[in-house]
Design a protein around this motif. Structure first.
Motif, mmCIF file in Angstrom:
data_model
loop_
_atom_site.group_PDB
_atom_site.id
_atom_site.type_symbol
_atom_site.label_atom_id
_atom_site.label_comp_id
_atom_site.label_asym_id
_atom_site.label_seq_id
_atom_site.Cartn_x
_atom_site.Cartn_y
_atom_site.Cartn_z
ATOM 1 N N PRO A 236 29.420 64.775 88.919
ATOM 2 C CA PRO A 236 30.670 64.754 89.681
ATOM 3 C C PRO A 236 31.515 65.981 89.332
ATOM 4 N N ALA A 237 32.515 66.261 90.142
ATOM 5 C CA ALA A 237 33.367 67.436 89.936
ATOM 6 C C ALA A 237 34.000 67.446 88.550
ATOM 7 N N SER A 238 34.199 66.275 87.975
ATOM 8 C CA SER A 238 34.815 66.202 86.648
ATOM 9 C C SER A 238 33.842 66.583 85.531
ATOM 10 N N GLY A 239 32.572 66.773 85.873
ATOM 11 C CA GLY A 239 31.555 67.119 84.871
ATOM 12 C C GLY A 239 31.230 68.598 84.890
ATOM 13 N N ILE A 240 30.159 68.951 84.219
ATOM 14 C CA ILE A 240 29.707 70.341 84.157
ATOM 15 C C ILE A 240 28.858 70.629 85.393
ATOM 16 N N ALA A 241 29.203 71.674 86.108
ATOM 17 C CA ALA A 241 28.443 72.045 87.303
ATOM 18 C C ALA A 241 27.183 72.799 86.899
ATOM 19 N N ALA A 242 26.038 72.286 87.284
ATOM 20 C CA ALA A 242 24.759 72.921 86.964
ATOM 21 C C ALA A 242 24.212 73.738 88.126
ATOM 22 N N ALA A 243 24.634 73.426 89.351
ATOM 23 C CA ALA A 243 24.059 74.060 90.542
ATOM 24 C C ALA A 243 24.145 75.584 90.526
ATOM 25 N N VAL B 17 24.786 70.654 97.728
ATOM 26 C CA VAL B 17 25.562 69.474 98.109
ATOM 27 C C VAL B 17 26.036 68.774 96.842
ATOM 28 N N HIS B 18 27.148 68.074 96.970
ATOM 29 C CA HIS B 18 27.796 67.387 95.850
ATOM 30 C C HIS B 18 28.009 65.919 96.237
ATOM 31 N N PRO B 19 26.975 65.089 96.107
ATOM 32 C CA PRO B 19 27.073 63.717 96.616
ATOM 33 C C PRO B 19 28.149 62.858 95.956
ATOM 34 N N TYR B 20 28.560 63.172 94.734
ATOM 35 C CA TYR B 20 29.611 62.372 94.102
ATOM 36 C C TYR B 20 30.999 62.752 94.617
ATOM 37 N N ASP B 21 31.100 63.916 95.247
ATOM 38 C CA ASP B 21 32.403 64.412 95.676
ATOM 39 C C ASP B 21 32.579 64.465 97.185
ATOM 40 N N ALA B 22 31.492 64.446 97.930
ATOM 41 C CA ALA B 22 31.561 64.484 99.394
ATOM 42 C C ALA B 22 30.290 63.860 99.954
ATOM 43 N N GLU B 23 30.438 63.159 101.063
ATOM 44 C CA GLU B 23 29.273 62.531 101.684
ATOM 45 C C GLU B 23 28.288 63.601 102.146
ATOM 46 N N VAL B 24 27.022 63.388 101.889
ATOM 47 C CA VAL B 24 25.969 64.290 102.344
ATOM 48 C C VAL B 24 25.492 63.772 103.691
ATOM 49 N N THR C 125 20.407 55.953 87.239
ATOM 50 C CA THR C 125 20.331 56.057 88.695
ATOM 51 C C THR C 125 20.366 54.713 89.405
ATOM 52 N N ASP C 126 20.152 53.612 88.679
ATOM 53 C CA ASP C 126 20.238 52.300 89.332
ATOM 54 C C ASP C 126 21.619 51.664 89.185
ATOM 55 N N ALA C 127 22.559 52.348 88.548
ATOM 56 C CA ALA C 127 23.922 51.833 88.398
ATOM 57 C C ALA C 127 24.683 51.972 89.719
ATOM 58 N N PRO C 128 25.655 51.106 89.967
ATOM 59 C CA PRO C 128 26.442 51.204 91.201
ATOM 60 C C PRO C 128 27.106 52.572 91.380
ATOM 61 N N GLU C 129 27.525 53.190 90.284
ATOM 62 C CA GLU C 129 28.188 54.495 90.367
ATOM 63 C C GLU C 129 27.278 55.581 90.927
ATOM 64 N N ALA C 130 25.984 55.378 90.820
ATOM 65 C CA ALA C 130 25.018 56.387 91.263
ATOM 66 C C ALA C 130 24.622 56.250 92.728
ATOM 67 N N ALA C 131 25.228 55.349 93.455
ATOM 68 C CA ALA C 131 24.874 55.121 94.861
ATOM 69 C C ALA C 131 24.882 56.392 95.692
ATOM 70 N N PRO C 132 25.872 57.296 95.561
ATOM 71 C CA PRO C 132 25.843 58.527 96.375
ATOM 72 C C PRO C 132 24.616 59.395 96.096
ATOM 73 N N LEU C 133 24.210 59.482 94.843
ATOM 74 C CA LEU C 133 23.033 60.286 94.505
ATOM 75 C C LEU C 133 21.764 59.627 95.031
ATOM 76 N N ARG C 134 21.674 58.302 94.909
ATOM 77 C CA ARG C 134 20.501 57.595 95.442
ATOM 78 C C ARG C 134 20.382 57.792 96.952
ATOM 79 N N ALA C 135 21.490 57.820 97.642
ATOM 80 C CA ALA C 135 21.470 57.984 99.100
ATOM 81 C C ALA C 135 20.839 59.327 99.481
ATOM 82 N N VAL C 136 21.098 60.350 98.706
ATOM 83 C CA VAL C 136 20.499 61.662 98.994
ATOM 84 C C VAL C 136 19.012 61.658 98.662
ATOM 85 N N MET C 137 18.658 60.975 97.561
ATOM 86 C CA MET C 137 17.246 60.905 97.197
ATOM 87 C C MET C 137 16.453 60.242 98.300
#
Length: 78
Positions: A11-18, A37-44, A66-78
């Protein structure tokens, strides 16, 4: 021309690796296009995924799996 999607798995609050992945790909082959793309910060959207030849998911420093509810945006992209 090759286009690689880089999925920022922090997420934007973390370290950007991209940016490091973009730099590395440009060193390997300057003709490679990248799209980040940044799935935690904007819909892909489907438009974000059009014309992609491959994808890189960056590592993540979050404290959930990745199976936690917080990871739903990342799972959607996967």
């Amino acid at each position: 021309m090759t286009t690689i999607l880089i999925v920022e798995s922090n997420p934007a609050s973390g370290i950007a690796a991209a940016p490091e992945f973009v730099d590395a790909l440009q060193l390997i082959d300057p003709s490679v296009k990248t799209r980040t793309v940044h799935p935690y910060d904007a819909e892909v959207t489907e438009a974000d995924l059009e014309g992609i030849d491959g994808a890189i998911f960056t590592g993540s420093g979050v404290d959930w799996s990745t199976d936690a509810p917080e990871a739903a945006p990342l799972r959607a992209v996967m």
